[in-house]
Each structure stands twice: as structure tokens, then as C-alpha cells.
Design a protein around this motif. Sequence first.
Motif, short mmCIF file in Angstrom:
data_model
loop_
_atom_site.label_atom_id
_atom_site.label_comp_id
_atom_site.label_asym_id
_atom_site.label_seq_id
_atom_site.Cartn_x
_atom_site.Cartn_y
_atom_site.Cartn_z
N VAL A 1 1.47 9.35 -6.12
CA VAL A 1 2.00 10.71 -5.99
C VAL A 1 2.84 11.06 -7.20
O VAL A 1 2.75 12.17 -7.75
CB VAL A 1 2.80 10.86 -4.68
N LEU A 2 3.67 10.13 -7.66
CA LEU A 2 4.49 10.38 -8.85
C LEU A 2 3.61 10.58 -10.08
O LEU A 2 3.88 11.45 -10.91
CB LEU A 2 5.48 9.25 -9.09
N LEU A 3 2.56 9.78 -10.20
CA LEU A 3 1.65 9.90 -11.34
C LEU A 3 0.98 11.27 -11.36
O LEU A 3 0.94 11.94 -12.40
CB LEU A 3 0.60 8.79 -11.29
N ILE A 4 0.50 11.72 -10.22
CA ILE A 4 -0.16 13.02 -10.16
C ILE A 4 0.83 14.15 -10.44
O ILE A 4 0.52 15.10 -11.17
CB ILE A 4 -0.84 13.19 -8.79
N SER A 5 2.03 14.05 -9.90
CA SER A 5 3.02 15.10 -10.15
C SER A 5 3.48 15.11 -11.61
O SER A 5 3.72 16.18 -12.18
CB SER A 5 4.21 14.97 -9.21
N PHE B 1 0.82 -1.21 0.00
CA PHE B 1 0.00 0.00 0.00
C PHE B 1 0.85 1.26 0.00
O PHE B 1 0.51 2.26 -0.64
CB PHE B 1 -0.95 0.01 1.19
N ALA B 2 1.97 1.24 0.71
CA ALA B 2 2.87 2.39 0.72
C ALA B 2 3.46 2.61 -0.67
O ALA B 2 3.56 3.75 -1.14
CB ALA B 2 3.98 2.19 1.75
N HIS B 3 3.82 1.53 -1.33
CA HIS B 3 4.36 1.63 -2.69
C HIS B 3 3.31 2.18 -3.65
O HIS B 3 3.61 3.06 -4.48
CB HIS B 3 4.85 0.26 -3.16
N ILE B 4 2.09 1.69 -3.54
CA ILE B 4 1.01 2.19 -4.41
C ILE B 4 0.79 3.68 -4.17
O ILE B 4 0.61 4.46 -5.12
CB ILE B 4 -0.27 1.36 -4.18
N LEU C 1 1.32 1.10 -11.50
CA LEU C 1 0.19 1.10 -10.57
C LEU C 1 -0.76 -0.05 -10.87
O LEU C 1 -1.22 -0.74 -9.95
CB LEU C 1 -0.55 2.44 -10.70
N VAL C 2 -1.06 -0.27 -12.14
CA VAL C 2 -1.94 -1.38 -12.51
C VAL C 2 -1.31 -2.72 -12.14
O VAL C 2 -1.97 -3.61 -11.62
CB VAL C 2 -2.27 -1.31 -14.02
#
Length: 131
Positions: free
Chosen positions: A73-77, A65-68, A108-109
Motif C-alpha cells: 500500500v505504501l509503495l502504490i501510494s 503477510f499483513a506486513h507485506i 518488499l523484496v
Amino acid sequence: MTTAVPNPKPWRPWSQPTRRGADLALAIPLFLLEIAWLVLDWMFGLGLEIWAAQGEQGQIDAATFAHIGRVQVLLISALGMAVLAGVFRARWAAIAQLLVALLAGGVLVTAQHQWDSGHTPSGCVRYAAHC
């Protein structure tokens, strides 16, 4: 006669495209940094935490869950940086950020699929009411 000084144009980020050199100077290092972050987080952030959990499912779930969360966060940034690059008309930076966003979405997937496949209740019939 006096020469008239032309009125300065108001500077707006979308008025002119960003120079190619400045665009590439930002796009390439940022792309490489984000890709390296994804790889190192997958190996060390998730991999070593799972290894350190020694098979304890609660710690493995917490690490997953921490990795996800970090990848989200990286995806949004990356998408935010792509929008900024689009506003500043930095074509290569926008393309690089969209590629990073695509890769982060794939990670993520994959992480979600691994978590889902590892948490299927045993003896459960698909589409049954009790599952």
C-alpha cells in the motif's frame, strides 16, 4: 483610450514549475514521515507480532503477510504521489517519492525473500516435479 486588460492565463498544474520552497516544504516532511512509517512498521508491526506469536508458524505467516500488504500500500501510494508531483512539476517531491518507492520495493523484496526461504519444503530436490 482605454487600457486593455490582458486575458488571464488558464491555470494548469503543468504550465509552471512549483516554487522550490513549496516543493521542499512538501517533499521533506512527507519523505521523513514515510521512512519513519517503514521503520516503525518493520520494528513494531512485524517484529512485535512475530515476538508475540511465540513460535506459532500460522501467526508468524499472518503477520508477515499483513506486513507485506502494508508495504505494498505504501509503495502504490508513493508511486501515485510521484505521479502527482510530476504533474505539478514539483521536482524534489517527485524525487523524494521515487526514493521512498525504491526503498519500499527493497523492503518488499526482503520480506518476500525471508518468507520464501523460511518455507522451503524439507527434503525437496530443486526443480523436482513433486516440490
